[in-house]
Motif scaffolding. Structure first.
Motif, PDB file in Angstrom:
ATOM      1  N   GLN A 189     -12.620 -11.078  10.501  1.00 25.56           N
ATOM      2  CA  GLN A 189     -12.036 -10.145  11.127  1.00 25.56           C
ATOM      3  C   GLN A 189     -13.580  -9.459  12.417  1.00 25.56           C
ATOM      4  N   GLU A 206      -9.660 -14.049  13.534  1.00 24.23           N
ATOM      5  CA  GLU A 206     -10.668 -13.746  14.783  1.00 24.23           C
ATOM      6  C   GLU A 206     -11.567 -13.852  14.832  1.00 24.23           C
ATOM      7  N   LYS A 253       3.837   1.165   1.926  1.00 24.64           N
ATOM      8  CA  LYS A 253       3.709   0.250   2.678  1.00 24.64           C
ATOM      9  C   LYS A 253       3.650  -1.065   2.591  1.00 24.64           C
ATOM     10  N   THR A 309       1.824 -10.432  15.416  1.00 23.13           N
ATOM     11  CA  THR A 309       1.165  -9.406  16.590  1.00 23.13           C
ATOM     12  C   THR A 309       0.280  -8.460  15.530  1.00 23.13           C
ATOM     13  N   HIS A 325      -4.757 -13.912  18.361  1.00 21.16           N
ATOM     14  CA  HIS A 325      -4.674 -13.808  19.375  1.00 21.16           C
ATOM     15  C   HIS A 325      -4.460 -14.515  20.410  1.00 21.16           C
ATOM     16  N   GLY A 346      -1.354  -5.930  12.488  1.00 20.37           N
ATOM     17  CA  GLY A 346      -0.639  -5.258  11.709  1.00 20.37           C
ATOM     18  C   GLY A 346       0.537  -5.749  11.149  1.00 20.37           C
ATOM     19  N   ALA A 347       0.526  -7.741  12.002  1.00 22.80           N
ATOM     20  CA  ALA A 347       1.698  -8.269  11.003  1.00 22.80           C
ATOM     21  C   ALA A 347       0.991  -7.975   9.801  1.00 22.80           C
ATOM     22  N   GLY A 348       0.022  -8.504   8.916  1.00 24.00           N
ATOM     23  CA  GLY A 348      -0.327  -8.651   8.034  1.00 24.00           C
ATOM     24  C   GLY A 348      -1.169  -9.728   7.780  1.00 24.00           C
ATOM     25  N   LYS A 349      -1.661 -10.870   8.815  1.00 20.88           N
ATOM     26  CA  LYS A 349      -2.419 -11.790   8.820  1.00 20.88           C
ATOM     27  C   LYS A 349      -3.531 -11.574   7.807  1.00 20.88           C
ATOM     28  N   THR A 350      -4.976 -10.089   7.928  1.00 24.63           N
ATOM     29  CA  THR A 350      -5.912 -10.282   7.409  1.00 24.63           C
ATOM     30  C   THR A 350      -5.517  -9.727   5.667  1.00 24.63           C
ATOM     31  N   THR A 351      -4.593  -9.246   5.629  1.00 22.86           N
ATOM     32  CA  THR A 351      -4.246  -8.991   4.114  1.00 22.86           C
ATOM     33  C   THR A 351      -4.399 -10.080   3.566  1.00 22.86           C
ATOM     34  N   ALA A 367       2.137  -4.725   3.188  1.00 26.70           N
ATOM     35  CA  ALA A 367       1.948  -5.054   4.200  1.00 26.70           C
ATOM     36  C   ALA A 367       1.862  -6.590   4.465  1.00 26.70           C
ATOM     37  N   ALA A 404      -9.372  -2.151  -1.451  1.00 17.49           N
ATOM     38  CA  ALA A 404      -9.503  -2.548  -0.234  1.00 17.49           C
ATOM     39  C   ALA A 404      -9.589  -1.312  -0.254  1.00 17.49           C
ATOM     40  N   TYR A 428       0.827  -1.519   0.176  1.00 15.12           N
ATOM     41  CA  TYR A 428      -0.002  -0.071  -0.208  1.00 15.12           C
ATOM     42  C   TYR A 428       0.356   1.268  -0.192  1.00 15.12           C
TER      43      TYR A 428
HETATM   44  N1  ATP Z   1      -6.619  -0.597   2.673  1.00  9.43           N
HETATM   45  C1  ATP Z   1      -4.866   0.111   3.372  1.00  9.43           C
HETATM   46  N2  ATP Z   1      -4.371   0.773   3.275  1.00  9.43           N
HETATM   47  C2  ATP Z   1      -3.125   0.858   3.488  1.00  9.43           C
HETATM   48  N3  ATP Z   1      -2.688  -0.074   4.465  1.00  9.43           N
HETATM   49  C3  ATP Z   1      -3.152  -0.671   4.719  1.00  9.43           C
HETATM   50  C4  ATP Z   1      -4.657  -0.933   4.066  1.00  9.43           C
HETATM   51  N4  ATP Z   1      -5.192  -2.549   4.999  1.00  9.43           N
HETATM   52  C5  ATP Z   1      -3.382  -2.582   5.886  1.00  9.43           C
HETATM   53  N5  ATP Z   1      -2.672  -1.943   5.980  1.00  9.43           N
HETATM   54  C6  ATP Z   1      -1.634  -2.346   5.940  1.00  9.43           C
HETATM   55  O1  ATP Z   1      -1.178  -3.434   6.336  1.00  9.43           O
HETATM   56  C7  ATP Z   1      -0.501  -4.073   7.386  1.00  9.43           C
HETATM   57  C8  ATP Z   1      -1.046  -5.352   8.145  1.00  9.43           C
HETATM   58  O2  ATP Z   1      -2.252  -4.486   7.552  1.00  9.43           O
HETATM   59  P1  ATP Z   1      -3.576  -6.196   8.401  1.00  9.43           P
HETATM   60  O3  ATP Z   1      -4.453  -5.371   9.168  1.00  9.43           O
HETATM   61  O4  ATP Z   1      -3.243  -7.159   6.990  1.00  9.43           O
HETATM   62  O5  ATP Z   1      -2.927  -6.095   9.875  1.00  9.43           O
HETATM   63  P2  ATP Z   1      -3.248  -8.079  11.233  1.00  9.43           P
HETATM   64  O6  ATP Z   1      -1.875  -8.751  11.046  1.00  9.43           O
HETATM   65  O7  ATP Z   1      -4.517  -8.725  10.500  1.00  9.43           O
HETATM   66  O8  ATP Z   1      -3.476  -7.012  11.756  1.00  9.43           O
HETATM   67  P3  ATP Z   1      -4.732  -7.860  13.643  1.00  9.43           P
HETATM   68  O9  ATP Z   1      -3.655  -8.235  14.714  1.00  9.43           O
HETATM   69  O10 ATP Z   1      -4.133  -5.681  14.201  1.00  9.43           O
HETATM   70  O11 ATP Z   1      -5.641  -7.921  12.704  1.00  9.43           O
HETATM   71  C9  ATP Z   1      -1.042  -2.438   8.849  1.00  9.43           C
HETATM   72  O12 ATP Z   1       0.226  -1.656   8.719  1.00  9.43           O
HETATM   73  C10 ATP Z   1      -2.257  -1.743   7.955  1.00  9.43           C
HETATM   74  O13 ATP Z   1      -1.543  -0.746   8.969  1.00  9.43           O
END
Ligand code: ATP
Ligand code: MG
Lengths: 241, 243
Positions: free
Chosen positions: A83, A158, A16, A37, A189, A39-44, A18, B241, A13
């Motif tokens: 999530q 989650e 960033k 943790t 988590h 923001g690790a990137g799981k949801t992405t 992800a 997204a 992104y």
């Molecule tokens: N649409 C977006 N635009 C910009 N950055 C994004 C976007 N979606 C996610 N990110 C960034 O990508 C990184 C990974 O986010 P993600 O949601 O995948 O983390 P996660 O592992 O699911 O975290 P959590 O445990 O908090 O749910 C984060 O730094 C987030 O800020």
């Protein structure tokens, strides 16, 4: 048989990254827990694997089908519990189930809905509008919906967040029941959740997949006392253990 | 059919929000009634001309509430879930359009019932006008989808209100564009609202001289362009997204 084949999967992104060059194979019927943790990137990762967002780079194969070419076919055999609770707020629980059954064009939908209502004990809330339910109940409905099309691949982001102890244990039972039959990718988590449910664990940090193994192997490798210690050790590089 | 299944859900979601119905139906009826009580000279406020104006005015609220629904859906996780389902872009767009058509029909019927009670002649033209207005409403619905895909829920309210204002000022429902000046008349000509009104007015009065070629061309171009843009932007936003 490999159910999910991930090669160099990357999502950027703007400035960033992800998800960074993920390589991973997940077996048919396996329950794979994705930890990491905030923001690790799981949801992405889940969003890319479920065809919601396009990767910046890399490829995904689901049961041998290529995500970019066979998106439509792939989407009909998978399902996701996002999530955040994902339901139509002004519709009742019954209407939500009915609506999603329509989205997947379920033939025998009344039977399937009855089955889910029983499985998730939704009888008492069936005719209530979803927005009037408590967060935990909304969650249960959201998860129930993700089973409406009998998915072969199920992503649970989650799932037990916000559930009381009893509901959590009940959901664990449901998930245990799916094990071996369908492929499940679960993020959480809660260490004990990953420990008791999963065949293998993947740990992500800053967009990178830094460890993949069974709970026992991860504990052994880090010489930790518990799985939680092993996790902390891996994520912090031993600084916090 | 996935699009009808989605339309059914959208319709329920819309109809269960009483505020939208107040603006889409009650407010235009109130204006229709009030403007017939004050006897304003000129043709603009005669029932056969003002009722079409009220229809287009009602459509501007269709734009506003469509935009709000789409923006709300995008900000909720429901669309994430649907984005991973086998629904295609056209299922979404047509699903939104079909969900609003019954509301448009309800508007038309109620507006004409009130207009007839106030003295509008009951003719076959009313049926024809309702059919034509259903076609015209597609532009307003598509515009709502496009706005809802571009901005947030709050923004949708704001931009939607701009459309309401534009309809009031540039459609000719309250006054003729020639009263203001050349520049303003050009604005009215390039926007699709005057054309929309003229198409409805012409069919209700069975007077096709009221409809110019420009009206038809501008309306058609806008409808096609807005529909294509709505599908394109909606899909692109979802795949990236991008909230
Ligand atoms: N649409 C977006 N635009 C910009 N950055 C994004 C976007 N979606 C996610 N990110 C960034 O990508 C990184 C990974 O986010 P993600 O949601 O995948 O983390 P996660 O592992 O699911 O975290 P959590 O445990 O908090 O749910 C984060 O730094 C987030 O800020
Ligand atoms: Mg997450």
């Amino acid at each position: 048989m490999v159910a999910i084949e991930i090669k160099d999967l990357t999502k950027k992104y703007k400035d960033k990254t992800a998800v960074n060059g993920l390589n991973l194979n997940i077996e048919q019927g396996e329950l794979f827990a994705l930890l990491g943790t905030n923001g690790a990137g799981k949801t992405t990762t889940i969003k890319m694997l479920s065809g919601l967002i396009l990767p910046t780079m890399g490829s995904i194969k689901i049961q041998g089908m290529d995500m970019t070419k066979d998106t439509f076919r792939i989407k009909s055999i998978l399902n996701v519990s996002p999530q955040e609770t994902a339901i139509a707020p002004n519709l009742t629980v019954k209407e939500n189930l009915d609506f999603m059954a329509g989205v997947y064009q379920i033939k025998d939908k009344d039977r399937k809905i009855t089955e889910l209502v029983k499985q998730f004990k939704l009888e008492d809330v069936l005719n209530k509008r979803v927005k009037t339910l408590s967060g935990g109940w909304q969650r249960k409905v959201s998860i129930a919906i993700s089973l409406i099309n009998d998915p072969q691949i199920l992503f649970l982001d989650e799932p037990t967040l916000g559930l009381d102890v009893i509901s959590r244990k009940e959901l664990w039972q449901v998930i245990q029941g799916l094990k071996g039959k369908i492929t499940v990718i679960l993020t959480t988590h809660y260490m004990e959740e990953a420990e008791s449910l999963s065949n293998r664990i993947g740990i992500m940090a800053n967009g990178n997949l830094i460890a993949v193994d069974t709970v026992q192997e991860l504990i052994k490798k880090t010489k930790a006392k518990s799985f939680e210690d092993a996790f902390v050790n891996i994520v912090t590089g031993g600084k916090l253990a | 059919m996935r699009m009808f299944n989605f339309a059914k859900r959208n319709f329920k979601e819309l109809i269960r929000d009483p505020l939208s119905l107040i603006f889409e139906i009650a407010l235009p009826i109130f204006l229709l009634f009030i403007f017939q009580q004050i006897k304003i000279p000129g043709d603009t406020y005669k029932l056969e001309n003002f009722t079409p104006g009220i229809i287009v005015f009602g459509f501007s609220f269709i734009t506003l509430f469509t935009a709000t629904l789409v923006a709300k859906d995008r900000s909720s996780s429901l669309l994430i879930r649907l984005g991973t389902s086998p629904m295609r872009a056209y299922d979404f767009i047509l699903g939104y359009i079909f969900s609003l058509l019954p509301i448009v029909l309800l508007q038309d019927v109620l507006f004409f019932v009130v207009a007839c009670l106030l003295g509008l002649k009951i003719t076959f033209n009313i049926i024809l006008t309702i059919l034509i207005s259903l076609v015209i409403s597609v532009l307003f619905i598509a515009l709502g989808i496009l706005i809802g895909s571009l901005v947030s829920e709050k923004g949708a309210g704001g931009v939607g209100s701009v459309v309401v204002q534009l309809v009031c000022f540039t459609s000719g429902m309250y006054f003729s564009k020639d009263l203001i000046g050349k520049g303003f008349a050009v604005v009215c000509d390039v926007l699709p609202f005057e054309g929309s009104l003229n198409l409805i007015k012409g069919s209700l009065n069975h007077n096709y001289a009221l409809i110019s070629v420009n009206d038809i061309v501008v309306f058609t171009l806008y409808t096609v362009a807005v529909l294509i843009a709505a599908i394109f932007v909606f899909q692109k936003k979802m795949l990236n997204a991008n909230k």
